[in-house]
Design an enzyme around this catalytic site. Structure first.
Site, mmCIF file in Angstrom:
data_model
loop_
_atom_site.group_PDB
_atom_site.id
_atom_site.type_symbol
_atom_site.label_atom_id
_atom_site.label_comp_id
_atom_site.label_asym_id
_atom_site.label_seq_id
_atom_site.Cartn_x
_atom_site.Cartn_y
_atom_site.Cartn_z
ATOM 1 N N LYS A 240 13.494 7.123 1.864
ATOM 2 C CA LYS A 240 14.620 6.727 1.040
ATOM 3 C C LYS A 240 14.255 6.825 -0.444
ATOM 4 O O LYS A 240 13.075 6.729 -0.749
ATOM 5 C CB LYS A 240 15.088 5.314 1.402
ATOM 6 C CG LYS A 240 14.101 4.211 1.002
ATOM 7 C CD LYS A 240 14.790 2.888 0.851
ATOM 8 C CE LYS A 240 15.035 2.531 -0.574
ATOM 9 N NZ LYS A 240 13.953 1.815 -1.252
ATOM 10 N N LYS B 88 8.667 -2.282 11.013
ATOM 11 C CA LYS B 88 7.942 -3.565 11.012
ATOM 12 C C LYS B 88 8.020 -4.142 12.425
ATOM 13 O O LYS B 88 9.089 -4.126 13.038
ATOM 14 C CB LYS B 88 8.576 -4.544 10.011
ATOM 15 C CG LYS B 88 8.343 -4.144 8.548
ATOM 16 C CD LYS B 88 9.081 -5.111 7.624
ATOM 17 C CE LYS B 88 9.071 -4.628 6.191
ATOM 18 N NZ LYS B 88 8.073 -5.234 5.343
ATOM 19 N N ASP C 130 18.758 0.005 -3.850
ATOM 20 C CA ASP C 130 17.339 -0.047 -3.480
ATOM 21 C C ASP C 130 17.106 -0.798 -2.177
ATOM 22 O O ASP C 130 16.265 -0.391 -1.364
ATOM 23 C CB ASP C 130 16.554 -0.731 -4.621
ATOM 24 C CG ASP C 130 15.057 -0.728 -4.377
ATOM 25 O OD1 ASP C 130 14.527 0.346 -4.031
ATOM 26 O OD2 ASP C 130 14.416 -1.793 -4.514
ATOM 27 N N GLU D 184 11.756 -11.221 -3.034
ATOM 28 C CA GLU D 184 10.482 -10.687 -3.530
ATOM 29 C C GLU D 184 10.068 -11.433 -4.790
ATOM 30 O O GLU D 184 10.922 -11.830 -5.587
ATOM 31 C CB GLU D 184 10.636 -9.217 -3.891
ATOM 32 C CG GLU D 184 11.003 -8.339 -2.735
ATOM 33 C CD GLU D 184 10.902 -6.884 -3.146
ATOM 34 O OE1 GLU D 184 9.807 -6.335 -2.997
ATOM 35 O OE2 GLU D 184 11.895 -6.334 -3.637
ATOM 36 N N ARG E 3 0.808 19.632 -6.936
ATOM 37 C CA ARG E 3 0.705 20.516 -8.098
ATOM 38 C C ARG E 3 -0.662 20.383 -8.773
ATOM 39 O O ARG E 3 -1.092 21.259 -9.498
ATOM 40 C CB ARG E 3 1.810 20.185 -9.096
ATOM 41 C CG ARG E 3 3.146 20.733 -8.622
ATOM 42 C CD ARG E 3 4.274 20.335 -9.505
ATOM 43 N NE ARG E 3 4.613 18.928 -9.330
ATOM 44 C CZ ARG E 3 5.817 18.434 -9.459
ATOM 45 N NH1 ARG E 3 6.812 19.213 -9.796
ATOM 46 N NH2 ARG E 3 6.055 17.158 -9.277
ATOM 47 N N LYS F 197 14.497 -9.453 -6.921
ATOM 48 C CA LYS F 197 13.127 -9.409 -7.440
ATOM 49 C C LYS F 197 12.905 -10.627 -8.333
ATOM 50 O O LYS F 197 13.844 -11.197 -8.865
ATOM 51 C CB LYS F 197 12.914 -8.123 -8.236
ATOM 52 C CG LYS F 197 13.017 -6.866 -7.356
ATOM 53 C CD LYS F 197 12.149 -5.749 -7.859
ATOM 54 C CE LYS F 197 12.272 -4.497 -7.017
ATOM 55 N NZ LYS F 197 11.650 -4.587 -5.695
ATOM 56 N N HIS G 163 17.631 -1.068 3.816
ATOM 57 C CA HIS G 163 16.906 -2.081 4.604
ATOM 58 C C HIS G 163 17.817 -3.203 5.089
ATOM 59 O O HIS G 163 17.759 -3.612 6.248
ATOM 60 C CB HIS G 163 15.780 -2.722 3.779
ATOM 61 C CG HIS G 163 14.843 -1.743 3.153
ATOM 62 N ND1 HIS G 163 14.420 -0.609 3.780
ATOM 63 C CD2 HIS G 163 14.233 -1.736 1.936
ATOM 64 C CE1 HIS G 163 13.591 0.057 2.982
ATOM 65 N NE2 HIS G 163 13.464 -0.608 1.854
HETATM 66 C C1 BG6 Z 1 11.294 -0.651 -1.001
HETATM 67 C C2 BG6 Z 1 11.999 -0.902 -2.301
HETATM 68 O O1 BG6 Z 1 12.048 0.198 -0.187
HETATM 69 O O2 BG6 Z 1 11.075 -1.889 -0.334
HETATM 70 C C3 BG6 Z 1 11.187 -1.834 -3.161
HETATM 71 O O3 BG6 Z 1 12.176 0.334 -2.974
HETATM 72 C C4 BG6 Z 1 10.870 -3.104 -2.410
HETATM 73 O O4 BG6 Z 1 11.871 -2.133 -4.368
HETATM 74 C C5 BG6 Z 1 10.266 -2.794 -1.060
HETATM 75 O O5 BG6 Z 1 9.946 -3.849 -3.204
HETATM 76 C C6 BG6 Z 1 10.137 -4.053 -0.234
HETATM 77 O O6 BG6 Z 1 9.428 -3.766 0.926
HETATM 78 P P1 BG6 Z 1 8.597 -4.891 1.684
HETATM 79 O O7 BG6 Z 1 8.086 -4.222 2.911
HETATM 80 O O8 BG6 Z 1 7.511 -5.318 0.750
HETATM 81 O O9 BG6 Z 1 9.558 -6.008 1.954
#
Ligand code: BG6
Length: 524
Positions: free
Chosen positions: A186, A220, A273, A254, A79, A378, A278
């Site tokens: 996603k 990965k 999330d 994380e 946009r 997190k 994942h």
């Molecule tokens: C994303 C999530 O899909 O994956 C994030 O939305 C997360 O919240 C991230 O931090 C983690 O990815 P990676 O590759 O850093 O483990």
């Protein structure tokens, strides 16, 4: 421009030479098979963060490796009112800002970039886009193949795909036309119903084989390696079952907090999330049955069987199989960090979970009774992603008299981040006159003996979309099956009168709330 018009004399596929330093042997990295079809890559959301941080660096790297189709052009749309030159300049800045990137060939790459500002809602914008794409097709002899990458918020997926369809831009296979594909990231919905609704909306314009649902975890290297490790070696698979495996840990820890994504995360929380997508991919790759061929549909069929066999967690209030947490203020790297509720954009009384540990059972022959512990959160002490396979203890210890304490069971760790490695722990005799045992590890570092190019997940995903290979992408039935597993659980938590009691605070920089201790100890 990336080779407009003239075909380049080049063998099919792209092979990059490297060397194996330890062995003194040359190695080759295969980037793709065959020849990539010329195509136009159209990025919606071209002025956004994902394009600057991930997509453009990935495309430039592919270009440097000779792994982009020839000819190929990259059309950014958004946009924002930018000129083509402004787009090229901003993309150059974004790519140059990446670590150790060779910008010397940017002048060859930049002419492939085009930019159009558009209103995503307006049908007329898509007509104009269609005309521009047709013109690029003619100009560079591309042949009609197009990849639409939606780097926009998911709420925009339905309208963009609908308008593309209305403008005739989703049709493939017409005279002189190539393929047309659409890529989305996603989250695919917020729950089962919204996932179905999103799917219906996309299917108004696109068929399933045209849709690529990205999950960057699947791309990965070390995640792709799980199937190779399991099924290209004869020695692991016979013991990969309840007879030999005691429990499995799947960890995606994380250190980062919610950052600037509070708007999204407040609605999502850790289960939507990380777990519904994942973590489910990691679980399915660890648990699936061997497909007879390494083909996308067969592998995805096997994943589906795992998702279908998940034993539902029916009573989250009991906290037997699920513990949720939310980070409070604490310390990371010795520095104070705010709690989740103090983050910008987060409600001060938010009940969004940022940590979860789940004990999951797979109701099938192979895995009956084996707990899978899934942990993600997190603001944990470190960034670590790994699978841990805990084997059973020896059935009888003949070393009881000489060994103080129990003999440690074998453990296999498939490290995904930060260490991409495979580690097997086993018992040996400690050197010396006295017989005593010690646990040692055998390590394989994933990039050992390899110095070729390393592809990041976006590079790999982009190549696969251009090749039309669905192996590393979600199929809709898998998305729905995982939502069917998580939606009732999440709903039960969110509507529970005691939700507050289910969200346990933990100080940032620790391994989750104390309440998770029981399940964490079982996993250890
Ligand atoms: C994303 C999530 O899909 O994956 C994030 O939305 C997360 O919240 C991230 O931090 C983690 O990815 P990676 O590759 O850093 O483990």
């Amino acid at each position: 421009m990336i080779n407009p018009r003239e075909p380049v004399a080049k063998p099919p596929g792209a092979v990059v030479e490297g060397e194996a330093p330890d062995l003194g042997l040359p190695v080759q990295a295969c980037l793709f098979e065959g020849k990539l079809d010329p195509c136009i890559l159209v990025i919606f959301g071209a002025s956004g963060d994902l394009t600057a941080r991930k997509l453009m660096p990935a495309l430039y790297n592919l270009f440097l490796r000779g792994a982009l189709p020839e000819p190929c052009c990259i059309v950014g749309v958004a946009r924002t009112d930018w000129s083509r030159e402004e787009f090229q300049r901003r993309m150059q800045e974004a790519v140059a800002g990446q670590e150790a990137v060779d910008m010397s060939r940017w002048p060859e790459f930049a002419p492939a970039l085009f930019y159009y500002d558009m209103d995503y809602q307006a049908a007329a914008s898509y007509q104009a886009l269609g005309e521009a794409l047709a013109e690029h097709d003619r100009q560079f002899g591309i042949g009609g193949s197009r990849l639409f990458y939606l780097a926009v918020p998911p709420s925009m997926y339905p309208v963009i795909s609908l308008r593309l369809g209305e403008a005739g831009l989703s049709k493939e296979g017409g005279a002189g036309q190539g393929w047309v594909r659409i890529v989305v990231e996603k989250p695919f919905g917020h729950d089962l119903n919204s996932a179905r609704e999103l799917n219906r909306a996309m299917h108004r314009s696109f068929e399933e084989h045209q849709i690529f649902r990205i999950d960057h975890y699947m791309a990965k290297e070390t995640v792709q390696n799980i199937l190779i490790f399991r099924f290209a070696n004869a020695i692991f698979e016979p013991i990969w079952n309840r007879g030999f495996i005691d429990r499995v840990g799947i960890i995606a820890a994380e250190r980062i907090g919610v950052g600037h994504r509070a708007g999204y995360y407040e609605e999502a929380g850790v289960l939507r999330d990380m777990f519904q997508n994942h973590m489910m991919q990691l679980l399915s790759l660890t648990a699936l049955e061997p497909p007879s061929r390494f083909e996308a549909e067969q592998v995805r069929d096997e994943k589906m069987k795992v998702f279908r066999s998940l034993k539902p967690i029916t009573d989250p209030n009991s906290e037997e199989n699920l513990i949720l947490g939310q980070y409070a203020a604490g310390e990371i790297d010795g520095q104070p960090v705010p709690g989740y509720r103090e983050e910008k954009g987060v409600s001060p009384d938010s009940l969004t979970p940022t940590f979860a540990i789940m004990r999951v059972f797979i109701d099938n022959w192979r895995w009956q009774g084996v707990p899978f512990y899934l942990v993600s959160g997190k603001r944990l002490p470190e960034k670590r992603t790994e699978l841990i396979i805990h084997f059973k203890k020896v059935p009888h210890s003949m070393f009881e008299d000489i060994q103080m304490g129990p003999i440690a069971a074998n453990r296999l760790i498939l490290g995904i981040h930060p260490e991409e490695k495979i580690t097997l722990t086993f018992e040996t005799k400690n050197p010396g006159a006295v017989v005593c045992l010690r646990a040692v590890t055998m390590d394989f570092n994933y990039y050992q003996n390899y110095r070729g190019p390393i592809m990041d997940a976006y590079e790999k995903s982009l190549i696969d979309c251009i090749q039309g290979d669905h192996m590393l992408f979600w199929r809709q039935d898998g998305v729905e099956m995982c939502w069917a597993y998580f939606s009732p659980l999440i709903e039960e938590c969110e509507t529970c009168a005691f939700l507050e009691r289910l969200i346990h605070p933990y100080p940032a920089g620790t391994w989750g709330p104390d309440e998770a201790g029981r399940l964490m100890r079982e996993l250890e």
